[in-house]
Design a protein around this motif. Sequence first.
Motif, PDB file in Angstrom:
ATOM      1  N   GLY B  54       0.797  -1.218   0.000  1.00  0.00           N
ATOM      2  CA  GLY B  54       0.000   0.000   0.000  1.00  0.00           C
ATOM      3  C   GLY B  54       0.828   1.264   0.000  1.00  0.00           C
ATOM      4  N   VAL B  55       1.915   1.267  -0.775  1.00  0.00           N
ATOM      5  CA  VAL B  55       2.823   2.410  -0.809  1.00  0.00           C
ATOM      6  C   VAL B  55       2.678   3.143  -2.132  1.00  0.00           C
ATOM      7  N   ASP B  56       2.651   4.461  -2.070  1.00  0.00           N
ATOM      8  CA  ASP B  56       2.706   5.258  -3.293  1.00  0.00           C
ATOM      9  C   ASP B  56       4.166   5.692  -3.492  1.00  0.00           C
ATOM     10  N   GLU B  60       6.993  11.512  -1.545  1.00  0.00           N
ATOM     11  CA  GLU B  60       8.170  11.674  -0.694  1.00  0.00           C
ATOM     12  C   GLU B  60       7.752  11.883   0.766  1.00  0.00           C
ATOM     13  N   GLN B  61       8.691  11.599   1.663  1.00  0.00           N
ATOM     14  CA  GLN B  61       8.393  11.749   3.092  1.00  0.00           C
ATOM     15  C   GLN B  61       9.277  12.829   3.712  1.00  0.00           C
ATOM     16  N   TYR B  66       9.723   9.658   7.543  1.00  0.00           N
ATOM     17  CA  TYR B  66      10.758   8.705   7.130  1.00  0.00           C
ATOM     18  C   TYR B  66      11.276   7.941   8.352  1.00  0.00           C
ATOM     19  N   THR B  67      11.616   8.692   9.404  1.00  0.00           N
ATOM     20  CA  THR B  67      12.154   8.066  10.615  1.00  0.00           C
ATOM     21  C   THR B  67      11.118   7.151  11.255  1.00  0.00           C
ATOM     22  N   ALA B  68       9.869   7.620  11.315  1.00  0.00           N
ATOM     23  CA  ALA B  68       8.827   6.806  11.936  1.00  0.00           C
ATOM     24  C   ALA B  68       8.654   5.487  11.179  1.00  0.00           C
ATOM     25  N   SER B  69       8.693   5.562   9.835  1.00  0.00           N
ATOM     26  CA  SER B  69       8.552   4.339   9.043  1.00  0.00           C
ATOM     27  C   SER B  69       9.660   3.358   9.393  1.00  0.00           C
ATOM     28  N   LEU B  70      10.892   3.884   9.460  1.00  0.00           N
ATOM     29  CA  LEU B  70      12.034   3.025   9.755  1.00  0.00           C
ATOM     30  C   LEU B  70      11.889   2.396  11.145  1.00  0.00           C
ATOM     31  N   LEU B  71      11.502   3.215  12.115  1.00  0.00           N
ATOM     32  CA  LEU B  71      11.428   2.711  13.489  1.00  0.00           C
ATOM     33  C   LEU B  71      10.323   1.665  13.637  1.00  0.00           C
ATOM     34  N   LEU B 171      13.019  13.735   2.213  1.00  0.00           N
ATOM     35  CA  LEU B 171      14.247  12.935   2.182  1.00  0.00           C
ATOM     36  C   LEU B 171      14.088  11.677   1.338  1.00  0.00           C
ATOM     37  N   GLY B 172      13.040  11.586   0.538  1.00  0.00           N
ATOM     38  CA  GLY B 172      12.787  10.356  -0.198  1.00  0.00           C
ATOM     39  C   GLY B 172      11.682   9.568   0.486  1.00  0.00           C
ATOM     40  N   ASN B 173      11.523   8.330   0.084  1.00  0.00           N
ATOM     41  CA  ASN B 173      10.472   7.489   0.654  1.00  0.00           C
ATOM     42  C   ASN B 173      11.123   6.227   1.212  1.00  0.00           C
ATOM     43  N   PHE B 174      10.962   6.017   2.516  1.00  0.00           N
ATOM     44  CA  PHE B 174      11.631   4.886   3.168  1.00  0.00           C
ATOM     45  C   PHE B 174      11.269   3.559   2.504  1.00  0.00           C
TER      46      PHE B 174
END
Lengths: 196, 572
Positions: B54-56, B60-61, B66-71, B171-174
């Motif tokens: 479910g990613v577009d 961009e994030q 971005y950080t939240a996605s990574l965490l 910063l891009g999309n994680f």
Amino acid sequence: MRVAWIAARATLLSLLVLGLAYPLATTAVAALLFPGRAGGSLVLDEGGRVVGSRLLAQRFTSPAYFQPRPSAAGGGYDPLASGGSNLGPASQKLHDRAAADAARLLSANPEAGPVPAELVLASGSGLDPDISPAAALWQVPRVARARDLPAARVRAAVAAAVEERDLGLLGERRVNVLLLNLALDRQFGAPPPPAR
Amino acid sequence: MTANGWLQILAFAALVGALTVPLGAYLHRVFEGDRQPLPRLLGPIERFAYRFCGVDPAREQDWLTYTASLLVFSLFGLLATYALERLQGALPGNPQHLPGVPPALAWNTAASFATNTNWQAYTPETTVSDLTQMAGLAWQNFTSAAAGIAAALAVARGLTRRGGPEGPATLGNFWVDLVRATLYVLLPGAFVVALFLVSQGVLQTLAPYREVTTLEGARQLLALGPVASQEAIKMLGTNGGGFFNANSAHPFENPTPLSNLVELVAILAIPAALTYTFGRMAGDRRQGWALFAAMALLFAGGVVPAYWAEAHPEPALRGLPVTAAGALEGKETRFGIAESALFATVTTGTSCGAVNASLDSFTPLGGMVPLVNLLLGEVIFGGVGAGLYGILVFVLLAVFIAGLMVGRTPEYLGKKIEAKEVKLAMLYALLFPALVLGLAGWAIVARPGVSSLGNAGPHGLTEVLYAFASGAGNNGSAFAGLAADTPFWNVTLGLDMLAGRFLMMVPVLAIAGSMAGKKTVAPGLGTFPTHGALFVGLLVAVIVIVGALTFLPALSLGPVAEHFLALHGKLF
């Protein structure tokens, strides 16, 4: 919330692809291309009996066999407890252990000179299948005596078993102890079983 | 030391150098290009992954998202691995019928693999099932490495993108970075490396352990498993967690000097190439080469003394009737001194932590090299991704210090570095020593800490220091005499690893977020160039001085004291 939903699905997808499909596909292709090696490089004796893996050291106590380096893996050469001694370089325990091993080796090999240090120093895995050519040659007089053979013939067997550096450059020259002992048995017959 | 030994080290360095440009250009195309490689074959797979999750991919994030996605993604990985370890007894893929991993050990291991550390408090052969190895540990090897690459790309974008007054601060999309890092880099790379390793003798089987009768009639139980698939990503992802307890010293993980070379190259290839990728992103390749040069200098500064020190026999052998050509306790015959010293330097300059020899048995100074590599922050090429963003923090500090010296506002790649960024960079730089020294200080006065030591005297202190440096640095190698599978060590090291990964990554991503919005100014007459020899020297000096000022007292009480006492014949 949206992030958590995406993360959950990414977790599931990556788990299926990377955690299951990838290792299973690798296993299948490896079994196809390199069946012997993927299965553990097992070694057979003349009778077709599996006697071990050419990559893992095993214990040899008979004077008629070449002996590998000491092992800190479990009770010695235990593949369920691979590892080194982790004794520090200035450890009293290391000194005492090496001194005892050196004394034992010298009394078993009275005709040889000072002991090559690797024969009293345990490897990192405890399963090191190799010794250096020098450490093999050092054991030749003992093996020849135990097998009642001229030393030159045993020395020739060692020379034939020496593996050169990979690509002529990498690593060290070495002798696989199990393969060398198998070659001895093949050429000169098995020694009598050791007294237990 | 032999000429052949030096030649092996040089050959390895040349190989990594030769791979840097092609691989770096490839990575640039994968992550920043308009057309990814093999669009017919991999394009549909990539699009399927976005649809499934479910990613577009076009969206961009900002740095927070971005950080939240990574965490969150890392947290789910940690929880899934923990569950798998606890439940392995009831799951398939467990030919040895091993029970579930105990809670403290399972926590430590899950934290360890989610953070790209791969500290091994467990003994794999008798603790984890094949399924846990594949679907827990090797899986986390992929995802934690991909997350590291993603973080590095985000930081690089924050620094290099031309921001305007109303420019995008994204910063891009994680998820895009994660999918691309896996699909185009790690997965195909690991598959090829795995098959090569099998050709050298690395295991890849799902068969149960095999009992054999040895030539002398004794019984030996051979531990088997799907090793090569895990070994490959363990190296490529700078993870380092061995399938077996002895790690890459085990002949089933690393059977020949040639497999050793491939494993070494696999560790360093991506981190080295990312410097070139960074140069391309900055629009000035010299910026990437400056980072490469600083890393290469520090690398040479480690491997030369390590090889020299290990070419001397252990002090413990003094007076014994033996002939020694070097320190061979804990080293494998096929690798010898040179490849063991080289491996130790490579694995600790990066965040890999695989070992092909027992570091605990290295000579005092030879063992100090890996420890110092950890304490310098693992920026000597560094972990996949973590190395690049780590050295970029030091770059900001170096530029800041240079700015102070000449009294100008510091800038990097045309963007001003202000109080906020320097504070965040210092947070990064201070957290690491606080973790290492704080926890090590506690461990050496606490009974449950000291009782785990495997060696007496200063060497024991080195073991403790190394453990927390390895954990906080997400390295995972060990002075393995330390008996680390106790509640005290499992819990403290678990926290050490998590803090060292995420508490350090967040400030860096915050810097990136703050830098991304800044406008880029053209370099003027007074701009301090960040691509010349002067800057490389300054960068190396900052890294060494920050590390030395922080850790010199601890190092003097550990390996340095041990060296001089051993020189005078003192054994412990």
